[in-house]
Structure formats: C-alpha cells, structure tokens
Write a protein that holds these residues in place. Sequence first.
Motif, PDB file in Angstrom:
ATOM      1  N   ALA A  99       0.918  -1.503   0.163  1.00 37.76           N
ATOM      2  CA  ALA A  99      -0.156   0.090  -0.251  1.00 37.76           C
ATOM      3  C   ALA A  99       1.070   1.164  -0.147  1.00 37.76           C
ATOM      4  O   ALA A  99      -0.015   2.204  -0.499  1.00 37.76           O
ATOM      5  N   ILE A 100       2.176   1.250   0.921  1.00 36.17           N
ATOM      6  CA  ILE A 100       2.804   2.293   1.369  1.00 36.17           C
ATOM      7  C   ILE A 100       3.517   3.087  -0.957  1.00 36.17           C
ATOM      8  O   ILE A 100       3.439   3.956  -0.946  1.00 36.17           O
ATOM      9  N   LEU A 101       3.421   1.517  -0.850  1.00 35.09           N
ATOM     10  CA  LEU A 101       4.652   1.659  -2.721  1.00 35.09           C
ATOM     11  C   LEU A 101       3.959   1.864  -3.204  1.00 35.09           C
ATOM     12  O   LEU A 101       3.671   3.487  -3.837  1.00 35.09           O
ATOM     13  N   ALA A 102       1.918   2.025  -3.535  1.00 34.76           N
ATOM     14  CA  ALA A 102       1.570   1.945  -3.929  1.00 34.76           C
ATOM     15  C   ALA A 102       1.294   3.898  -4.262  1.00 34.76           C
ATOM     16  O   ALA A 102       1.335   4.590  -5.026  1.00 34.76           O
ATOM     17  N   VAL A 103       1.040   4.673  -2.876  1.00 32.07           N
ATOM     18  CA  VAL A 103       0.770   5.543  -2.769  1.00 32.07           C
ATOM     19  C   VAL A 103       2.215   6.576  -2.960  1.00 32.07           C
ATOM     20  O   VAL A 103       1.578   7.701  -3.584  1.00 32.07           O
ATOM     21  N   VAL A 104       3.088   5.913  -3.039  1.00 36.16           N
ATOM     22  CA  VAL A 104       3.952   6.983  -3.226  1.00 36.16           C
ATOM     23  C   VAL A 104       4.062   6.858  -4.353  1.00 36.16           C
ATOM     24  O   VAL A 104       4.392   8.005  -5.269  1.00 36.16           O
ATOM     25  N   LEU A 105       3.893   5.332  -5.376  1.00 33.15           N
ATOM     26  CA  LEU A 105       3.747   6.273  -7.110  1.00 33.15           C
ATOM     27  C   LEU A 105       2.827   6.494  -7.452  1.00 33.15           C
ATOM     28  O   LEU A 105       3.236   7.712  -8.721  1.00 33.15           O
ATOM     29  N   ALA A 106       1.394   6.335  -7.171  1.00 36.69           N
ATOM     30  CA  ALA A 106       0.803   7.489  -8.203  1.00 36.69           C
ATOM     31  C   ALA A 106       0.739   9.164  -7.334  1.00 36.69           C
ATOM     32  O   ALA A 106       0.914   9.980  -8.276  1.00 36.69           O
ATOM     33  N   CYS A 107       1.148   8.702  -6.020  1.00 37.86           N
ATOM     34  CA  CYS A 107       1.946  10.610  -6.034  1.00 37.86           C
ATOM     35  C   CYS A 107       3.113  11.192  -7.577  1.00 37.86           C
ATOM     36  O   CYS A 107       2.998  12.197  -7.601  1.00 37.86           O
ATOM     37  N   GLY A 108       4.583   9.957  -6.952  1.00 37.37           N
ATOM     38  CA  GLY A 108       5.120  10.475  -7.967  1.00 37.37           C
ATOM     39  C   GLY A 108       4.629  10.761  -9.265  1.00 37.37           C
ATOM     40  O   GLY A 108       5.354  11.328  -9.751  1.00 37.37           O
ATOM     41  N   ILE A 109       4.450   9.942  -9.392  1.00 37.97           N
ATOM     42  CA  ILE A 109       3.530  10.025 -11.511  1.00 37.97           C
ATOM     43  C   ILE A 109       3.203  11.745 -11.799  1.00 37.97           C
ATOM     44  O   ILE A 109       3.327  12.269 -12.860  1.00 37.97           O
ATOM     45  N   LEU A 110       1.905  11.650 -10.973  1.00 36.29           N
ATOM     46  CA  LEU A 110       1.124  12.550 -11.514  1.00 36.29           C
ATOM     47  C   LEU A 110       1.881  14.345 -10.650  1.00 36.29           C
ATOM     48  O   LEU A 110       2.127  15.488 -11.825  1.00 36.29           O
ATOM     49  N   THR A 111       3.308  14.488 -10.071  1.00 33.30           N
ATOM     50  CA  THR A 111       4.000  15.213  -9.131  1.00 33.30           C
ATOM     51  C   THR A 111       5.021  15.714 -10.980  1.00 33.30           C
ATOM     52  O   THR A 111       4.993  16.412 -11.578  1.00 33.30           O
ATOM     53  N   TYR A 112       5.417  14.210 -11.219  1.00 31.46           N
ATOM     54  CA  TYR A 112       6.311  14.563 -12.313  1.00 31.46           C
ATOM     55  C   TYR A 112       5.757  15.125 -13.809  1.00 31.46           C
ATOM     56  O   TYR A 112       6.405  15.160 -14.276  1.00 31.46           O
ATOM     57  N   GLY A 113       4.197  14.687 -13.740  1.00 33.77           N
ATOM     58  CA  GLY A 113       3.664  14.201 -14.501  1.00 33.77           C
ATOM     59  C   GLY A 113       2.766  16.445 -15.332  1.00 33.77           C
ATOM     60  O   GLY A 113       2.667  16.759 -16.018  1.00 33.77           O
ATOM     61  N   GLY A 114       3.737  17.018 -14.070  1.00 32.90           N
ATOM     62  CA  GLY A 114       2.852  18.254 -13.769  1.00 32.90           C
ATOM     63  C   GLY A 114       2.116  19.058 -12.910  1.00 32.90           C
ATOM     64  O   GLY A 114       1.682  20.194 -13.201  1.00 32.90           O
ATOM     65  N   VAL A 115       1.020  17.932 -12.540  1.00 31.90           N
ATOM     66  CA  VAL A 115       0.316  18.155 -12.075  1.00 31.90           C
ATOM     67  C   VAL A 115       0.650  19.203 -10.406  1.00 31.90           C
ATOM     68  O   VAL A 115       1.515  18.381  -9.559  1.00 31.90           O
ATOM     69  N   SER A 116      -0.005  19.691  -9.901  1.00 33.52           N
ATOM     70  CA  SER A 116       0.233  20.628  -9.024  1.00 33.52           C
ATOM     71  C   SER A 116       0.457  20.120  -7.605  1.00 33.52           C
ATOM     72  O   SER A 116      -0.250  18.643  -7.520  1.00 33.52           O
ATOM     73  N   LEU A 117       1.101  19.771  -6.659  1.00 30.16           N
ATOM     74  CA  LEU A 117       1.717  18.883  -5.104  1.00 30.16           C
ATOM     75  C   LEU A 117      -0.251  19.077  -4.495  1.00 30.16           C
ATOM     76  O   LEU A 117      -0.016  17.913  -4.018  1.00 30.16           O
ATOM     77  N   PHE A 118      -0.980  20.528  -4.759  1.00 27.29           N
ATOM     78  CA  PHE A 118      -1.701  20.544  -3.439  1.00 27.29           C
ATOM     79  C   PHE A 118      -3.353  19.340  -3.969  1.00 27.29           C
ATOM     80  O   PHE A 118      -3.495  19.043  -3.739  1.00 27.29           O
ATOM     81  N   VAL A 119      -3.053  19.489  -5.535  1.00 30.79           N
ATOM     82  CA  VAL A 119      -3.835  18.777  -6.441  1.00 30.79           C
ATOM     83  C   VAL A 119      -3.726  17.359  -5.960  1.00 30.79           C
ATOM     84  O   VAL A 119      -4.847  16.683  -6.362  1.00 30.79           O
TER      85      VAL A 119
END
Length: 477
Positions: A99-119
């Motif tokens: 679960a922890i790895l899944a959440v970290v990767l989901a956040c990482g993919i979105l952030t690296y793709g340009g989505v703002s941290l808050f979103v």
Amino acid sequence: MFLDILAILVSLGLLMFVAYRGYPVIIFAPIFALLAAGLSGLALMPSYSESFMTQAANYVKSYFPIFLLGAIFGKVMEMNGAASSIAHNVVKAIGSKRAILAVVLACGILTYGGVSLFVVAFAVYPFAAALFREADIPKRLLPGTIALGAFTFTMDALPGTPQIQNIIPTAVFGTDAYAAPVVGIVGGLMVFTFGMLWLERRRRQAKALGEGYGTGHRNEPELVQAQLEAAATGEGKGAAAEQPKYLNIWVAVLPLIVVLVLNYVFSRTGWGVDKWYDAGMLKQTFKIDNVKNIVSSWALIGALTTGIVVALLINAREVKGKLAGGLTAAAAGALLAIFNTASEVGFGNVIKTLPGFSGIRDSILGASSHPLISEALAVNVLAGITGSASGGLSIALDVMGKQYLALANATGLSPELLHRIASMASGGMDTLPHNGAVITLLAITGLTHRQSYKDIFAVTVVKTLTVFLLAGVLSIF
C-alpha cells in the motif's frame, strides 16, 4: 552586529510563528519585514515600496504563467477524471500488500507529469485512505507517504520535472529543466529508497504493537465510509459501494506524457523555443540579452498549454459543465499560491538589505570553500526560514547565485550541478511545521502535526542528508 542579526531572527521567528498558527503569510510577511527594517534603523516606506514590493513584483512577473498554467492543468486533470484514474490504477495494480509503495508511486507519477502538489494530495487521498484501511496500516502514516511521493524526488530531483522548484535555477545558471540528469536520478533513487525504508519500518513497528488503521478519524473519504458500512453489514472488509467509472489509464496519462515530451522538445532539441526568435530582435526589442536564461520557462509554458488542451479533449463531456467553476478555482488557487510565495520573496529581499544579513551570508559562504556545499546550506536554511521551497530557493539564488556561478566558473564546475543541488536542497528543510503544503496536507487527511508530522519530518531529513551527501561527493571530484 549582534543586535542587527537579532532583529532578523526576531522577525523570522514571528513569521514562522504566525504561519504555524495558520495566519496568512501574504499579510504578515511585509509587516515583519518592516519590523526588521525598523529595528535595523532603515527607513520603513522605501523598504516597503522599493525593496519588498519590487522583488515581489519581479517574482510574479517571472513565474505567474507557470503557477497559473500548472493550477489549470491540475484542475482539468481532476475534473476530467484523469488524476483519479491514474491514482486508482496504480493502487489497483500494486495492491494492498504494498500500500505504501502504491501511494508513493501514484503521487510521483502525477507530480512528475506536471500536476501541482496540492491537486495530487486531493486526488490521491481517497484511494490512499481506502487502501491503508484495507491493509490495516495506521492512517497517521499517510501524510508522510504522500509527502514522499509528491514533495521530494519528483518535485526537484528527477530531470525534466515541470515543478517550479526545478525551473527557478534556470534563470540564474543558464541551464534547463534537464540539468545534471545523472545526479538527479541518483539523488531521486536515494531519496525514494531511504524514504520507503523509513515508512516500511514504521509500518512494521505499528503492526508489531497491534496498531491498525484506527477509528474516529476526521475527513474520511467516501471510499472509506463505504468500507466501514460494508463491514458493519457483514459484506466483508474490502467491500464497497458501487465503484465509479474511471478513464482508460492510457488515455488518462496522455496529457502527462504530452507535457513531459514537449518540455524536452522545447528545451533540448532543434525545435527548442530559443530557436523560434531572432536573438538580435529579442535583444533590441525586448532587452533579452541571453534567451537561454528564460528558455526553460517558455518551454514549460508551451508544454503545459498543450497539455491543458489535450486534457480538455480527452473527456470534454465530463469537463464541460464544470469548466467555468474549475477555471475560477484554479485561477484563485494560483493567485493565492504565487502571492504567498512572492510575499516571502519580498520579505527575503528586505532582509538581505539589512546590516545583519551580511554576517549571516558570510557565515554561510564561509561554511565551506566549495560552492556546492555552501549552496546546499544556503538554500536549505532559507527554505526552512520561509517555509517555502520556491521562496527560499529564489532568495538564496538572488542573493548568492552569481557568486556561486563565478566560483563554479573559476573552478571548472558545471553550472548544471549548481542547478540540481540548489533545486534538491529547496525541497529539504522547507517542510518545517509552518510550511503551507504540510498544513494543507494535514488538513486534507484530517490529521494533526502531533499525529503525523514525525514521518513528514523524517522524509525531509532523508532528502536533506541526500543533498549534502551528493554535494560532498561531487566536491571531491
């Protein structure tokens, strides 16, 4: 000199205190900047109009398009269902056992793709909370997990990340978003690895003590409420209400891919934006002496604009009825974010004019003869003081960036290394308790500093130590 430095420390302490208490920085930054100026014997009104406001306005001029387009891109990705689809599919693919790895990767993919941290925090939280409850992991570990994925390696370490912390150094060092890729990748992997080790260790400790997800939490998302209702009616722990329909994952990631690819094309290929205009015309008409100092901003503006168009097209029917309200919310969020940061930059500009600042600056510069170590220290200290990665980075490079560049040129050090170390250092001690992103993250998850800040701080320490380790190793060679 002692009293001059004390004036600065008092004003900084007060700013940190009011920010921690939730008061708006945009109001109190100029107040405490003028307090420091008054205690140091400087004229108040000129300090406000010529020092504070001039630098704040310059920051808005330089970075408002990126803040605005980033906020719009993130909001459209939220409205069209792409952000939810990406988070859901990553979580589903990896499963509750990781679960922890899944959440970290989901956040990482979105952030690296340009989505703002808050979103990212808003988009991932419902799935992350449901996954943590299914895996019976304490919810108090969730903010630290989201912070590792969104606030660290994809924010400023990995080359090409479109987050503002990776763009600010380009104007000072004449680099682009892909500066020092090997150092960035190595640093990013180190932060990811050690951050995961910390969080998994905390999970195992909690499990050994018999601590599960917990009860009585605030701001529980609908997915968790559905799990609780299903468990209460005997339908099983993992059962839930009717699941929403998600975009196809390949369609959902398309806007992110567009932003990343076009950012590279516009920065480092024959189609780069520095080749779109005649250098003589830029210099004569727009007073741009070196287009390389602003090419990264132009490249990201083009990439984000195209990404927004693609995001609108992939699920236009879903977005249509929400577009007006969504754009209004995005614009308001962008204005608040940039003016808060600009106020911190203006505050720093007043501080750097005070007599006591020369002593602080000399102490930082004298801490090491190597520019990478000195730079890492300066950016970390100022990011921690302001509670803002981009604010502290801007102040540090504005005050000492030219000196670091001159030292690097004199010793044959690549400006790209200065860029990457400065960018990564900005995401170190910025996450002290008064940091706006930390306060927002805790509010979203319904948790408190007492419950969850320890893990956020631990991730921050991992990031900070990694930066100094990289700077130290690079200084040897």
